[in-house]
Design a protein around this motif. Structure first.
Motif, PDB file in Angstrom:
ATOM      1  N   ALA A  24       0.814  -1.209   0.000  1.00 17.32           N
ATOM      2  CA  ALA A  24       0.000   0.000   0.000  1.00 17.32           C
ATOM      3  C   ALA A  24       0.852   1.264   0.000  1.00 17.32           C
ATOM      4  O   ALA A  24       1.997   1.267   0.471  1.00 17.32           O
ATOM      5  CB  ALA A  24      -0.910   0.002   1.225  1.00 17.32           C
ATOM      6  N   PHE A  29      -1.046   2.897   6.728  1.00 16.95           N
ATOM      7  CA  PHE A  29      -1.251   1.452   6.671  1.00 16.95           C
ATOM      8  C   PHE A  29      -1.385   0.839   8.048  1.00 16.95           C
ATOM      9  O   PHE A  29      -2.163  -0.084   8.252  1.00 16.95           O
ATOM     10  CB  PHE A  29      -0.087   0.809   5.912  1.00 16.95           C
ATOM     11  N   ASN A  73       3.698  -3.867   8.982  1.00 14.82           N
ATOM     12  CA  ASN A  73       3.383  -2.438   8.893  1.00 14.82           C
ATOM     13  C   ASN A  73       4.591  -1.622   8.442  1.00 14.82           C
ATOM     14  O   ASN A  73       4.430  -0.587   7.775  1.00 14.82           O
ATOM     15  CB  ASN A  73       2.870  -1.946  10.236  1.00 14.82           C
ATOM     16  N   LYS A  76       4.473  -1.716   4.898  1.00 12.61           N
ATOM     17  CA  LYS A  76       3.158  -1.347   4.362  1.00 12.61           C
ATOM     18  C   LYS A  76       2.621  -2.448   3.451  1.00 12.61           C
ATOM     19  O   LYS A  76       2.083  -2.177   2.366  1.00 12.61           O
ATOM     20  CB  LYS A  76       3.208  -0.010   3.634  1.00 12.61           C
ATOM     21  N   TYR A  97      -9.059  -1.786   0.471  1.00 10.22           N
ATOM     22  CA  TYR A  97      -9.093  -0.909   1.631  1.00 10.22           C
ATOM     23  C   TYR A  97     -10.070   0.216   1.359  1.00 10.22           C
ATOM     24  O   TYR A  97      -9.960   0.887   0.327  1.00 10.22           O
ATOM     25  CB  TYR A  97      -7.709  -0.326   1.927  1.00 10.22           C
TER      26      TYR A  97
END
Length: 111
Positions: A24, A29, A73, A76, A97
């Motif tokens: 992403a 994120f 994370n 991302k 998302y």
């Protein structure tokens, strides 16, 4: 601008494994849940499951025990580990998302 990019699809034999990635950008994120969907030829897109911002997961019954969601994370990136793949898992897989979608990645399970 939010962007989701899936990768990792391919051709695998029944019983094989693949790991899909969803990377992403343009969003926070670490605070975002990611849904995974798939669309088989001639069928409607269906939900595969969900991983929330803290890593809690939910799966549809057809993939429970075979598929695993995870996330990094720092990168991302969300992951979909698929094991014991079956021909009926053949589909284009998407991450999503907030109503936005990636371009999808093709998974084909065939001998």
């Amino acid at each position: 601008q939010v962007q989701l990019v899936e990768s990792g699809g391919g051709l695998v034999q029944p019983g094989g494994s693949l790991r899909l990635s969803c990377t992403a950008s343009g969003m926070d994120f670490s605070l975002s849940g990611i849904s995974w969907y798939r669309q088989a030829p001639g069928k409607q897109r269906e939900l595969v499951g969900f991983i929330n911002y803290s890593g809690a997961t939910q799966y549809v019954d057809s993939v429970k025990g075979r598929f695993t969601f995870s996330r990094d994370n720092g990168k991302k990136t969300a992951y979909l580990q698929m094991n014991d793949l079956m021909p009926e898992d053949t589909a284009v897989y998407y991450c999503s998302y907030s109503g936005l979608w990636g371009q999808g990645t093709q998974v084909t399970v065939s001998s």
